[in-house]
Structure formats: structure tokens, C-alpha cells
Motif scaffolding. Sequence first.
Motif, PDB file in Angstrom:
ATOM      1  N   HIS A 248       0.451  -1.352   0.049  1.00 29.06           N
ATOM      2  CA  HIS A 248       0.033  -0.207  -0.241  1.00 29.06           C
ATOM      3  C   HIS A 248       0.547   0.995   0.312  1.00 29.06           C
ATOM      4  CE1 HIS A 248      -2.898   2.790   1.222  1.00 29.06           C
ATOM      5  NE2 HIS A 248      -3.328   2.126   1.146  1.00 29.06           N
TER       6      HIS A 248
ATOM      7  N   THR B 118      -2.132  -9.418   0.369  1.00 27.73           N
ATOM      8  CA  THR B 118      -1.929  -7.807  -0.143  1.00 27.73           C
ATOM      9  C   THR B 118      -1.472  -7.843  -1.908  1.00 27.73           C
ATOM     10  OG1 THR B 118       0.028  -8.301   0.868  1.00 27.73           O
ATOM     11  CG2 THR B 118      -1.865  -7.672   2.442  1.00 27.73           C
TER      12      THR B 118
ATOM     13  N   MET C  70      -2.923  -4.881  -4.494  1.00 23.12           N
ATOM     14  CA  MET C  70      -2.784  -4.181  -3.804  1.00 23.12           C
ATOM     15  C   MET C  70      -2.228  -3.507  -5.726  1.00 23.12           C
ATOM     16  SD  MET C  70      -3.327  -2.541  -1.001  1.00 23.12           S
ATOM     17  CE  MET C  70      -5.010  -3.015  -1.216  1.00 23.12           C
TER      18      MET C  70
ATOM     19  N   TYR D 266      -3.382  -0.171  -7.456  1.00 23.79           N
ATOM     20  CA  TYR D 266      -2.965   0.387  -7.322  1.00 23.79           C
ATOM     21  C   TYR D 266      -1.170   0.092  -7.969  1.00 23.79           C
ATOM     22  CZ  TYR D 266      -4.606   1.813  -2.408  1.00 23.79           C
ATOM     23  OH  TYR D 266      -5.627   2.400  -1.542  1.00 23.79           O
TER      24      TYR D 266
END
Length: 206
Positions: free
Chosen positions: A59, A162, A166, A170
Motif C-alpha cells: 500500500h 496484499t 494491491m 494501485y
Amino acid sequence: MKPVIMAVAGGSASGKTTVVNEILAKLDLKSVAIIKHDDYYKAQHDMSLEERYRVNYDHPSSLDNDLLVSHIEALLRGESISKPIYDFETYDRSLQTEIVEPKKVIILEGILILTDERIRQLSDIKLFVELDDDTRFIRRLQRDIKERGRTVDSVIKQYLNTVKPMHHKYVKPTKRHADVIIPNDYNHGVAVDIIVSRIQKILEEN
């Protein structure tokens, strides 16, 4: 002379370092500085190892971009910086630092390097290295076990919890900010030659 700033993004284990090395092979190595975004993970000295395990390192909030931006600006002014060093085995920033001197070419490398608008604006060339998810996972599994002291179970758990979500939320969307997208599933010598030529042209203009 103003340094050339090149930002290289792409998914985890997509081959960013391989592409960077191919570019470096065609440039004067003495004139290049490489800064890995991973080294700018925030310090977590006050957290237990168990708490560090649970941090989402994929993140954007896990990275100290304020420090990185200030370091890029210092290098652009011709000043050296004291770059942090991240320890992947302890999930924390090392107490040691590395002195980075200003160079003609500064390469910023990291999966999330193009998520910050300030970094994009400071970059002269923006690359995105692309590779299919399955191949990236296999490479990450091999790398994390061999180089970062991880177990198979921990790599799989982190990837599913994750890394993969992610990446799609992102990392992958930052392709739209890239000047060049390099598919890393076949030879990309032409793309590398174009990038090297662009770097050399900017240096001549500066």
C-alpha cells in the motif's frame, strides 16, 4: 548539469531490475545512481515483529515518500543524501544508511514509484515493466525464499492477502502515467535502445 531522473515501476518480480541493468549496460556506470523505493519503507522500530508482519507493504502509505522527494530534490541541487536501508528479514528500516552522491542519471525503482504525483513530476522518463501474474508470483516465491529468508507459506499468504489485490488497485493503474510500457515476456532490446537514446539526448540538452 541537471541530472536525468528515470522512474521504473511495475509489479512485484516483473523484471524491473533486469530492465534497469540492460539500460545501465549501455550507459557509463560511473554516472548512474540507483535508488530503490523499498529502502523508503517507514521505520517501525517501535513495533513488535508480529505487528510488522501484519503491515500492508504493498500500500502506498507504507512508504515515506516525503523523505524520498526531499532526497530527489537534494540530488537535483547537486547535494549528496543519506539514504535509508531496509532490512527485509526484520521488516524494518536498518539503523545504517548509505551515502548517495549526485550523478548524471538517477534511477528510481519500485512497484509504487509512479503513485506519487510529486515523484512523477520530478521524473524525466517514466517506465512500466509488465509481466503476467503467474510468472511474477513464481519469481517472487523463488526470490523471497532465497534472498529474504521467507517460508513458502508466508510468501503465498502475503501474495494472496496484499500483493495481488494491491497490484490491481494501485500498481497496475499507474501504467497510464508511463512514457514507455515494456512487456517483459520477450526480448525488449529495442525498447531499451530507445530509452538509452532518450537519456543521452536529455543529457546533451542539459
